[in-house]
Design a protein around this motif. Structure first.
Motif, PDB file in Angstrom:
ATOM      1  N   MET A   1      70.791 -67.846  40.746  1.00 31.10           N
ATOM      2  CA  MET A   1      70.751 -66.996  41.940  1.00 31.10           C
ATOM      3  C   MET A   1      71.525 -67.697  43.050  1.00 31.10           C
ATOM      4  SD  MET A   1      67.393 -65.524  43.936  1.00 31.10           S
ATOM      5  CE  MET A   1      66.683 -64.911  42.425  1.00 31.10           C
ATOM      6  N   SER A   2      72.823 -67.413  43.147  1.00 28.65           N
ATOM      7  CA  SER A   2      73.677 -68.107  44.094  1.00 28.65           C
ATOM      8  C   SER A   2      73.384 -67.686  45.521  1.00 28.65           C
ATOM      9  CB  SER A   2      75.151 -67.842  43.760  1.00 28.65           C
ATOM     10  OG  SER A   2      75.409 -66.459  43.755  1.00 28.65           O
ATOM     11  N   GLN A   3      73.067 -66.419  45.720  1.00 31.91           N
ATOM     12  CA  GLN A   3      72.769 -65.927  47.053  1.00 31.91           C
ATOM     13  C   GLN A   3      71.269 -65.765  47.195  1.00 31.91           C
ATOM     14  OE1 GLN A   3      74.803 -62.344  48.023  1.00 31.91           O
ATOM     15  NE2 GLN A   3      73.979 -62.197  50.091  1.00 31.91           N
ATOM     16  N   ARG A   4      70.755 -66.187  48.336  1.00 33.74           N
ATOM     17  CA  ARG A   4      69.315 -66.104  48.535  1.00 33.74           C
ATOM     18  C   ARG A   4      68.836 -64.651  48.591  1.00 33.74           C
ATOM     19  NH1 ARG A   4      67.146 -69.397  53.446  1.00 33.74           N
ATOM     20  NH2 ARG A   4      68.710 -68.141  54.540  1.00 33.74           N
ATOM     21  N   THR A   5      67.720 -64.403  47.948  1.00 37.58           N
ATOM     22  CA  THR A   5      67.095 -63.075  47.997  1.00 37.58           C
ATOM     23  C   THR A   5      66.255 -62.970  49.260  1.00 37.58           C
ATOM     24  OG1 THR A   5      66.996 -62.918  45.587  1.00 37.58           O
ATOM     25  CG2 THR A   5      65.496 -61.505  46.840  1.00 37.58           C
ATOM     26  N   ARG A   6      66.417 -61.868  49.964  1.00 38.38           N
ATOM     27  CA  ARG A   6      65.611 -61.664  51.172  1.00 38.38           C
ATOM     28  C   ARG A   6      64.241 -61.124  50.776  1.00 38.38           C
ATOM     29  NH1 ARG A   6      66.373 -58.762  56.824  1.00 38.38           N
ATOM     30  NH2 ARG A   6      65.916 -56.898  55.624  1.00 38.38           N
ATOM     31  N   VAL A   7      63.181 -61.818  51.182  1.00 36.26           N
ATOM     32  CA  VAL A   7      61.810 -61.407  50.883  1.00 36.26           C
ATOM     33  C   VAL A   7      61.100 -61.117  52.197  1.00 36.26           C
ATOM     34  CG1 VAL A   7      59.607 -62.064  49.854  1.00 36.26           C
ATOM     35  CG2 VAL A   7      61.760 -62.789  48.775  1.00 36.26           C
ATOM     36  N   LEU A   8      60.655 -59.889  52.352  1.00 36.47           N
ATOM     37  CA  LEU A   8      59.904 -59.507  53.535  1.00 36.47           C
ATOM     38  C   LEU A   8      58.417 -59.672  53.232  1.00 36.47           C
ATOM     39  CD1 LEU A   8      62.713 -58.138  53.985  1.00 36.47           C
ATOM     40  CD2 LEU A   8      61.502 -56.360  55.256  1.00 36.47           C
ATOM     41  N   VAL A   9      57.791 -60.625  53.892  1.00 40.83           N
ATOM     42  CA  VAL A   9      56.357 -60.861  53.729  1.00 40.83           C
ATOM     43  C   VAL A   9      55.627 -59.992  54.749  1.00 40.83           C
ATOM     44  CG1 VAL A   9      54.505 -62.567  53.798  1.00 40.83           C
ATOM     45  CG2 VAL A   9      56.763 -63.201  52.900  1.00 40.83           C
ATOM     46  N   LEU A  10      54.888 -59.007  54.246  1.00 43.94           N
ATOM     47  CA  LEU A  10      54.186 -58.054  55.107  1.00 43.94           C
ATOM     48  C   LEU A  10      52.723 -58.463  55.221  1.00 43.94           C
ATOM     49  CD1 LEU A  10      55.569 -54.740  53.531  1.00 43.94           C
ATOM     50  CD2 LEU A  10      56.619 -56.167  55.271  1.00 43.94           C
ATOM     51  N   PHE A  11      52.209 -58.521  56.429  1.00 45.30           N
ATOM     52  CA  PHE A  11      50.826 -58.957  56.603  1.00 45.30           C
ATOM     53  C   PHE A  11      50.212 -58.330  57.849  1.00 45.30           C
ATOM     54  CE2 PHE A  11      53.633 -61.935  58.687  1.00 45.30           C
ATOM     55  CZ  PHE A  11      53.014 -62.253  59.887  1.00 45.30           C
ATOM     56  N   GLY A  12      48.902 -58.518  57.981  1.00 43.87           N
ATOM     57  CA  GLY A  12      48.155 -57.893  59.071  1.00 43.87           C
ATOM     58  C   GLY A  12      47.552 -56.593  58.586  1.00 43.87           C
ATOM     59  N   GLY A  13      48.031 -55.496  59.137  1.00 47.05           N
ATOM     60  CA  GLY A  13      47.628 -54.178  58.654  1.00 47.05           C
ATOM     61  C   GLY A  13      46.425 -53.588  59.370  1.00 47.05           C
ATOM     62  N   ARG A  14      46.199 -52.326  59.061  1.00 52.72           N
ATOM     63  CA  ARG A  14      45.122 -51.554  59.693  1.00 52.72           C
ATOM     64  C   ARG A  14      43.873 -51.597  58.811  1.00 52.72           C
ATOM     65  NH1 ARG A  14      47.638 -45.849  60.136  1.00 52.72           N
ATOM     66  NH2 ARG A  14      45.582 -45.352  60.984  1.00 52.72           N
ATOM     67  N   SER A  15      43.261 -52.748  58.715  1.00 50.33           N
ATOM     68  CA  SER A  15      42.055 -52.851  57.905  1.00 50.33           C
ATOM     69  C   SER A  15      41.138 -53.901  58.484  1.00 50.33           C
ATOM     70  CB  SER A  15      42.409 -53.195  56.447  1.00 50.33           C
ATOM     71  OG  SER A  15      42.418 -54.582  56.223  1.00 50.33           O
ATOM     72  N   SER A  16      39.907 -53.911  57.986  1.00 49.30           N
ATOM     73  CA  SER A  16      38.935 -54.906  58.441  1.00 49.30           C
ATOM     74  C   SER A  16      39.286 -56.301  57.952  1.00 49.30           C
ATOM     75  CB  SER A  16      37.535 -54.512  57.949  1.00 49.30           C
ATOM     76  OG  SER A  16      37.525 -54.371  56.542  1.00 49.30           O
ATOM     77  N   GLU A  17      40.275 -56.418  57.068  1.00 44.63           N
ATOM     78  CA  GLU A  17      40.693 -57.714  56.536  1.00 44.63           C
ATOM     79  C   GLU A  17      42.009 -58.184  57.160  1.00 44.63           C
ATOM     80  OE1 GLU A  17      39.731 -58.172  52.132  1.00 44.63           O
ATOM     81  OE2 GLU A  17      39.794 -55.997  52.366  1.00 44.63           O
ATOM     82  N   HIS A  18      42.304 -57.688  58.347  1.00 41.49           N
ATOM     83  CA  HIS A  18      43.547 -58.011  59.042  1.00 41.49           C
ATOM     84  C   HIS A  18      43.747 -59.527  59.162  1.00 41.49           C
ATOM     85  CE1 HIS A  18      46.667 -57.078  62.196  1.00 41.49           C
ATOM     86  NE2 HIS A  18      46.332 -58.289  62.590  1.00 41.49           N
ATOM     87  N   GLY A  19      42.736 -60.229  59.652  1.00 41.95           N
ATOM     88  CA  GLY A  19      42.866 -61.663  59.860  1.00 41.95           C
ATOM     89  C   GLY A  19      42.983 -62.452  58.570  1.00 41.95           C
ATOM     90  N   VAL A  20      42.272 -62.010  57.525  1.00 46.25           N
ATOM     91  CA  VAL A  20      42.387 -62.669  56.225  1.00 46.25           C
ATOM     92  C   VAL A  20      43.816 -62.550  55.720  1.00 46.25           C
ATOM     93  CG1 VAL A  20      41.544 -62.700  53.851  1.00 46.25           C
ATOM     94  CG2 VAL A  20      39.963 -62.194  55.710  1.00 46.25           C
ATOM     95  N   SER A  21      44.434 -61.396  55.964  1.00 46.34           N
ATOM     96  CA  SER A  21      45.815 -61.183  55.551  1.00 46.34           C
ATOM     97  C   SER A  21      46.758 -62.171  56.231  1.00 46.34           C
ATOM     98  CB  SER A  21      46.226 -59.744  55.879  1.00 46.34           C
ATOM     99  OG  SER A  21      47.603 -59.547  55.684  1.00 46.34           O
ATOM    100  N   VAL A  22      46.513 -62.454  57.507  1.00 44.65           N
ATOM    101  CA  VAL A  22      47.355 -63.415  58.230  1.00 44.65           C
ATOM    102  C   VAL A  22      47.238 -64.800  57.587  1.00 44.65           C
ATOM    103  CG1 VAL A  22      47.807 -64.505  60.457  1.00 44.65           C
ATOM    104  CG2 VAL A  22      47.160 -62.088  60.367  1.00 44.65           C
ATOM    105  N   LEU A  23      46.016 -65.202  57.237  1.00 45.28           N
ATOM    106  CA  LEU A  23      45.814 -66.485  56.575  1.00 45.28           C
ATOM    107  C   LEU A  23      46.566 -66.548  55.244  1.00 45.28           C
ATOM    108  CD1 LEU A  23      42.020 -67.437  56.939  1.00 45.28           C
ATOM    109  CD2 LEU A  23      43.986 -68.642  57.889  1.00 45.28           C
TER     110      LEU A  23
END
Length: 366
Positions: A1-23
């Protein structure tokens, strides 16, 4: 893989586990090899808006997750509803890595959006996600596949409002103590161990604040053993690990997980006969397939003390990646580092996307 793959890490969200997602997101982003991947942090606020997240959010993510949230100050993303174009902030060759737990992240909704975008993403598709999120539906399918589950009774908001006495009687038939938990929630949010009949109503009403459907189950004398599964069409299972609970709640509650440092500890591998561990691995893979999962999942078991009877408790399709989370710990014990694990998850996402793209989704015009 000569060129880096862009990875979008999505976190937070509209749920009661918002903070756990950040961790969790902090650990996923840190494990992605910067020589192979360009990591883009995307925070989803409680308002549902996607924004580029400042680096400080993940750098400072530690402690009680109830005190954590996305900053909500970055530039808003332009999200395509369909294949990305030059005007969008998501590119055709991006890989989306949802580190989202609970509602709007683990229930099939965001997976449906990813499918509309026609981009690669980590984890299972909309069907598997929605099934895995709904403990009631998942239990029905697991039971149909002749896999062992704990007996349960489902109480809906409508039933509680219109036939409360019948719902109360059916729930209490299990005897006490028993557990009450939302059908669609995680991280032990809204879960109650009910020891007395007079506390049942309050537990059900609190659980119904988080979901329109709650499960009532008998409180068995059990060990909580989990098994990590990884793969697409040929999944494999890591050696199971056990959650040993010391907290006063008497079960693996939110406080025992995230607040009380001495509330629990993992034992990996679980201290159990090799034959039992092998049975759990086999059942974990069977559950993974029965629920139409792919990428990753953590299958949680109850093992009854004295009899070693095994029950599948639930399946988590986007398990936590926090410092105490069992999914990466079980793979680490199996010799798979966090870096190797997230790398494999990205590659599984790319492979699955290529298979989907090869299918015919519309009848060609004559």
């Amino acid at each position: 893989m000569s060129q880096r793959t862009r990875v979008l890490v999505l976190f937070g969200g509209r749920s009661s586990e918002h903070g756990v997602s950040v961790l969790s997101a902090r650990n996923v982003a840190a494990a992605l090899d910067p020589n192979r991947y360009e990591v883009v942090a995307v925070g989803i606020g409680q308002d549902g808006v996607w924004r580029y997240e400042p680096a400080e959010t993940l750098a400072n993510a530690k402690g009680d997750p109830r005190q954590l949230a996305v900053a909500g100050t970055g530039q808003r993303l332009r999200i395509p509803v369909g294949p990305p174009s030059a005007d969008d902030d998501i590119r055709p060759d991006d890989v989306l890595f949802p580190v989202l737990h609970g509602t709007f992240g683990e229930d099939g909704t965001i997976q449906g959006l990813f499918e509309l975008m026609d981009v690669a993403y980590v984890g299972c598709g909309p069907l598997g996600a929605s099934i895995g999120m709904d403990k009631d539906v998942a239990k029905k399918l697991l039971a149909f596949a002749n896999l062992p589950v704990v007996p349960w009774h489902t109480v809906t908001t409508h039933a509680w409002d219109t036939t409360r006495e019948a719902s109360r009687t059916a729930a209490a038939a299990f005897g006490f103590p028993l557990f009450v938990k939302p059908a669609n929630a995680g991280s032990s949010v809204g879960v109650h161990k009910v020891k007395r009949a007079e506390d049942l109503d309050a537990a059900i009403e609190d659980a119904l604040r988080f979901d329109g459907k709650v499960l009532v189950e008998p409180a068995l004398d059990i060990r909580e053993i989990e098994c990590a599964v990884l793969g697409n069409d040929a999944p494999s299972a890591a050696t199971p690990g056990e959650i040993v609970v010391h907290h006063a709640d008497g079960f693996y509650s939110y406080e025992a997980k995230y607040v009380d440092a001495a509330g629990s500890h993992p034992e990996i591998p679980a201290q159990a006969p090799a034959a039992l561990l092998g049975t759990l691995q086999r059942l974990a893979v069977e559950a993974f397939r029965a629920l139409e999962l792919s990428g990753l999942a953590r299958v949680d078991f109850f093992v009854e003390r004295g009899t070693d009877r095994v029950f599948i408790n639930e399946v988590n399709t986007l398990p936590g990646f926090t410092p105490i989370s069992m999914y990466p710990k079980m793979w680490e014990a199996a010799g798979v580092s966090n870096a190797a694990l997230v790398d494999r998850l990205v590659q599984l996402a790319v492979e699955r996307h290529a298979v989907r793209r090869a299918r015919i989704t519309a009848q060609p015009l004559a």
